[in-house]
Design a protein around this motif. Sequence first.
Motif, PDB file in Angstrom:
ATOM      1  N   LEU A  20       0.831  -1.212   0.000  1.00  0.00           N
ATOM      2  CA  LEU A  20       0.000   0.000   0.000  1.00  0.00           C
ATOM      3  C   LEU A  20       0.865   1.263   0.000  1.00  0.00           C
ATOM      4  O   LEU A  20       0.630   2.195  -0.778  1.00  0.00           O
ATOM      5  N   ALA A  21       1.873   1.270   0.884  1.00  0.00           N
ATOM      6  CA  ALA A  21       2.757   2.434   0.963  1.00  0.00           C
ATOM      7  C   ALA A  21       3.467   2.643  -0.367  1.00  0.00           C
ATOM      8  O   ALA A  21       3.581   3.771  -0.859  1.00  0.00           O
ATOM      9  N   ALA A  22       3.930   1.548  -0.972  1.00  0.00           N
ATOM     10  CA  ALA A  22       4.661   1.637  -2.237  1.00  0.00           C
ATOM     11  C   ALA A  22       3.762   2.220  -3.335  1.00  0.00           C
ATOM     12  O   ALA A  22       4.180   3.105  -4.089  1.00  0.00           O
ATOM     13  N   LEU A  23       2.536   1.747  -3.397  1.00  0.00           N
ATOM     14  CA  LEU A  23       1.610   2.252  -4.422  1.00  0.00           C
ATOM     15  C   LEU A  23       1.300   3.730  -4.188  1.00  0.00           C
ATOM     16  O   LEU A  23       1.210   4.521  -5.134  1.00  0.00           O
ATOM     17  N   ALA A  24       1.160   4.093  -2.911  1.00  0.00           N
ATOM     18  CA  ALA A  24       0.797   5.480  -2.587  1.00  0.00           C
ATOM     19  C   ALA A  24       1.897   6.460  -2.972  1.00  0.00           C
ATOM     20  O   ALA A  24       1.634   7.638  -3.190  1.00  0.00           O
TER      21      ALA A  24
END
Length: 489
Positions: A71-75
């Motif tokens: 999630l953090a990577a996509l954000a």
Amino acid sequence: MPVALEPNVLSKYEPVIGLEVHVQLLTATKAFCGCANHFGSAPNTNICPVCLGLPGALPVLNAKAVEFATLAALAINCEVRERSIFARKNYFYPDLPKGYQISQFDKPIAEHGFIEVPTPHGLKRIGITRLHMEEDAGKSLHDGFADSATRTYLDLNRCGTPLVEIVSEPDIRTPDEAFEYLTRLKEILLYTEVSDCNMEEGSLRCDANVSVRLKGAEKFGTKVEVKNVNSFRFVRAAIEYEIERQIEVIESGGRVMQESRLWNAGEGRTYSMRSKEQAHDYRYFPEPDLPPLIVSAEFLAEAKSKLPELPEARRARMIAEYELAPKDAATLTSSREFADRFEAAARTARNPRRVANLLLSEVGGRLNALGLEQEQSPVSMAGIVLAADLLDEGKISSKQLKQLLDVCFEKREDFPAVYEREKPEQITDASALEALIDEVIAANPRQVEQYRAGKKTMAGFFVGQVMRASKGQASPALLNELVTKKLDG
Ligand code: ADP
Ligand code: ZN
Ligand code: MG
């Protein structure tokens, strides 16, 4: 110690900055075992053979940690690698009983991202080199015990806490850009709810890499790494200090040494910690006890669907939807929870823009004047919606609203209760209002003339005068209607 450098000396150089940010993930359990991932437990209570690295204990990867990292990577606009590899990063330190940290090295879970930060010249894209997963080490306790002068204690609860490390490209050029980058990154991470980003508790930690070069030079200068600075303002101050220190070294004929330095907040300066010659060789090698991490297309799609609307996009949408100034949109989106509460309430109101307005100006203004935070407001979102609707329906005047809000803040009561009790009087009797309007018209012949000559906006002047004469009690809807009728008639 930098002496004050002449501005024309400083301006010959260009700073180059890259940031490394460690973020603790908000999972219930640790990265590779079932121990609670919890800050503030009694020392050495959340530990087991796996996170202590006892011989024979085997790690099992926490799926929630992978989900949060994804999630953090996509954000932050990273590409997520389908197959990434865990690696052992070997070093000796008392707070690391295993003798190595499980991390990722040449095949991290995500790469090639960016975030956009505001600068005086508009939005600037700062590249993100990589986001990788790793585990935290324990903590040495140097203070707080009777014998702290001679002993250091260890709390190993933090061993095995899941982290992501987010490494920026050396794209940052000023201390302010570094500050904005960190602010935006934290905001994004909070919106995705993967971390509480609490710097005091160490859930977000930052190392700043700083170098300077002559403007126009192609090659970067030698970088210095400033470790573990515990607030964004200190990061900015530490970078400012380093820039001047390095320029001074160069200007006096020296060479900047590649080294790690520590920020001393009390003295406002950095100190040499260890030079590159003493630096670690971590002897990374693939973790033999963990298989490659496979992020399937389904897993990735699932994560994408869980991604919330991110702060920058939300601000843009809300500016359009509620006709907000950028500054007000920034206030309303300062946290996802606040923005959610505002929007959920505003959408039930007759006029959502009015809710934004009251929240920011009338309620916000009173909070500011009293030095209170939004959470301390006596007036709830539902209260603001009621106030906005009453205004909209002309059931109270804006003067009456202000008086009611004053009572709310004086007595620390919500708006609906105060409104029910005070039910401000409204003059809804047409003949009483007409008498007031006649008086105002008689007293202002010049304005009447202007109105009748076609300056229709003059009606507002009369409405205002009559409202004042009625001590704010005229029904705004009725007043508007009667004023136009009288003036036209
Ligand atoms: P290291 O091998 O020392 O870990 P990396 O190349 O991995 O260095 O970079 C670590 C961090 O330092 C990154 O955030 C990167 O952007 C930043 N960086 C690299 N070179 C420089 C430089 N010359 N000046 C400032 N920052 C730099
Ligand atoms: Zn454990
Ligand atoms: Mg590196």
